[in-house]
Motif scaffolding. Structure first.
Motif, short mmCIF file in Angstrom:
data_model
loop_
_atom_site.label_atom_id
_atom_site.label_comp_id
_atom_site.label_asym_id
_atom_site.label_seq_id
_atom_site.Cartn_x
_atom_site.Cartn_y
_atom_site.Cartn_z
N LEU A 24 -8.63 14.65 -8.42
CA LEU A 24 -9.41 13.31 -7.84
C LEU A 24 -8.25 12.40 -7.78
N ILE A 25 -7.11 12.44 -8.55
CA ILE A 25 -6.08 11.59 -8.68
C ILE A 25 -5.26 11.77 -7.39
N GLY A 26 -5.16 13.15 -6.93
CA GLY A 26 -4.45 13.74 -5.82
C GLY A 26 -5.21 13.27 -4.94
N LEU A 27 -6.62 13.33 -4.76
CA LEU A 27 -7.38 12.90 -3.79
C LEU A 27 -7.42 11.36 -3.08
N ARG A 28 -7.13 10.52 -4.35
CA ARG A 28 -6.84 9.09 -4.10
C ARG A 28 -5.66 8.86 -3.20
N THR A 29 -4.67 9.63 -3.55
CA THR A 29 -3.57 9.65 -2.84
C THR A 29 -3.66 10.07 -1.34
N THR A 30 -4.27 11.22 -1.15
CA THR A 30 -4.31 11.73 0.02
C THR A 30 -5.12 10.60 0.89
N ILE A 31 -6.24 10.16 0.58
CA ILE A 31 -6.96 9.00 1.25
C ILE A 31 -6.12 8.00 1.65
N LEU A 32 -5.54 7.60 0.79
CA LEU A 32 -4.67 6.27 1.09
C LEU A 32 -3.54 6.63 2.27
N VAL A 33 -2.86 7.78 1.92
CA VAL A 33 -1.98 8.17 2.99
C VAL A 33 -2.64 8.38 4.55
N MET A 34 -3.76 8.83 4.37
CA MET A 34 -4.41 9.23 5.75
C MET A 34 -4.91 7.82 6.21
N LEU A 35 -5.36 6.83 5.54
CA LEU A 35 -5.78 5.73 5.99
C LEU A 35 -4.50 4.81 6.49
N ALA A 36 -3.35 4.77 5.72
CA ALA A 36 -2.54 4.14 6.10
C ALA A 36 -1.57 4.68 7.30
N GLY A 37 -1.56 6.14 7.55
CA GLY A 37 -0.91 6.57 8.59
C GLY A 37 -1.75 6.60 9.87
N LYS A 166 -5.95 16.68 7.42
CA LYS A 166 -5.69 18.23 7.12
C LYS A 166 -4.22 18.32 6.94
N ASP A 167 -3.42 17.35 7.71
CA ASP A 167 -1.89 17.45 7.71
C ASP A 167 -1.23 16.80 6.30
N THR A 168 -1.96 16.10 5.64
CA THR A 168 -1.55 15.46 4.33
C THR A 168 -0.85 16.30 3.37
N PRO A 169 -1.36 17.49 3.29
CA PRO A 169 -0.46 18.30 2.28
C PRO A 169 1.07 18.40 2.55
N ILE A 174 7.94 16.27 0.08
CA ILE A 174 8.83 15.35 -0.12
C ILE A 174 8.40 14.52 -1.64
N THR A 175 7.48 15.26 -2.43
CA THR A 175 7.35 14.80 -3.56
C THR A 175 6.12 13.92 -3.55
N VAL A 176 5.32 13.93 -2.57
CA VAL A 176 4.10 13.02 -2.66
C VAL A 176 3.00 13.84 -3.48
N VAL A 177 2.51 12.88 -4.47
CA VAL A 177 1.51 13.81 -5.26
C VAL A 177 0.20 13.59 -4.91
N GLU A 178 -0.08 14.47 -4.09
CA GLU A 178 -1.49 14.58 -3.33
C GLU A 178 -2.27 15.66 -3.83
N ILE A 203 -12.75 20.62 -1.63
CA ILE A 203 -12.61 19.16 -1.26
C ILE A 203 -12.23 18.96 0.27
N PHE A 204 -11.34 19.19 0.65
CA PHE A 204 -11.02 19.08 2.19
C PHE A 204 -12.32 19.49 3.14
N LEU A 205 -12.99 20.55 2.98
CA LEU A 205 -14.13 20.76 3.62
C LEU A 205 -15.21 19.80 3.56
N VAL A 206 -15.32 19.18 2.29
CA VAL A 206 -16.41 18.14 2.33
C VAL A 206 -16.00 16.90 3.01
N LEU A 207 -14.70 16.59 2.71
CA LEU A 207 -14.23 15.36 3.37
C LEU A 207 -14.27 15.46 4.96
#
Length: 230
Positions: A24-37, A166-169, A174-178, A203-207
């Protein structure tokens, strides 16, 4: 990142429950990266589309060249260029913002095509009517063009939002902790990869399913003939 968390490998259920807070910590980073991008792509894509429509070849041709380059080169190559090459010229960004910029730039190129299609779908007579009424460019776009364009481009933009998620992984390179990065770290520590990777996939499927349902709801709410601004 997984230090301080006790991982229970006594059973599959216990293992899954013990690593869920880490993922879930990685999920937070995933969502933030997605929204910013996505925010970068929305704004920069519109800029690209408007530059491409410029009657001046000195402006439109470079814009087309940039768009085609971004669309036709791999995201991973662009990501590595931003992260490894730019620092050699004094431009250093944290891994998180490098990932946001890479996603935003590539998807801005795709978004520009969506905006272009939306702009070209506006009947020519409405552009001519705006000119005849001596409306400024800002008022023409704000009152006439954009309200009619939004319903036409919403489905395509929504698809790109899901695709970006789906591209965030890729940013784990480059060491982004998603989430995928953390799942691999958990696997390296426990020698058990099936459960963490399966959980990331779920988790990706649900999102993505949630985003798809949300976008369908938005499409039903937006008037098909435009958004009244008066």
């Amino acid at each position: 990142m997984i230090q301080g968390y006790e991982i229970d490998t006594s059973s599959t259920t216990a293992f899954a429950l013990s690593i869920l807070p880490i993922l879930l910590i990685g999920l937070r980073t995933t969502i933030l990266v997605m929204l910013a991008g996505f925010a970068i792509a929305l704004l920069l894509g519109l800029v690209f589309a408007l530059l491409r429509r410029s009657p001046l070849a000195l402006i439109s041709w470079p814009a087309i060249a940039v768009i085609e380059f971004l669309k036709n080169t791999p995201l991973l190559m662009q990501l590595f260029f931003l992260y490894f090459v730019l620092p050699q010229y004094g431009v250093v960004l944290p891994a998180f913002w490098t990932g946001c910029a890479a996603l935003g730039l590539q998807y801005a190129a795709y978004m520009s095509e969506v905006y272009r299609a939306g702009l070209e779908a506006i009947p020519k007579g409405q552009w001519e009517a705006a000119t005849a009424l001596n409306l400024s460019k800002a008022r023409t776009y704000g009152v006439i063009v954009i309200p009619q364009m939004i319903p036409r481009i919403t489905p395509a933009i929504g698809n790109y939002l899901v695709s970006m998620m789906k591209d965030t992984p890729i940013l784990s390179t480059i060491t982004v902790v998603e989430m995928l990065n953390l799942a691999n770290r958990i696997g390296d520590r426990t020698f058990e990869y099936l459960v963490p990777l399966s959980m990331v996939g779920l988790i990706f499927l649900v999102l993505t399913s949630f985003c798809s349902l949300l976008l369908r709801g938005i499409e039903r709410i937006i008037p098909t003939k435009g958004i009244p601004l008066q």
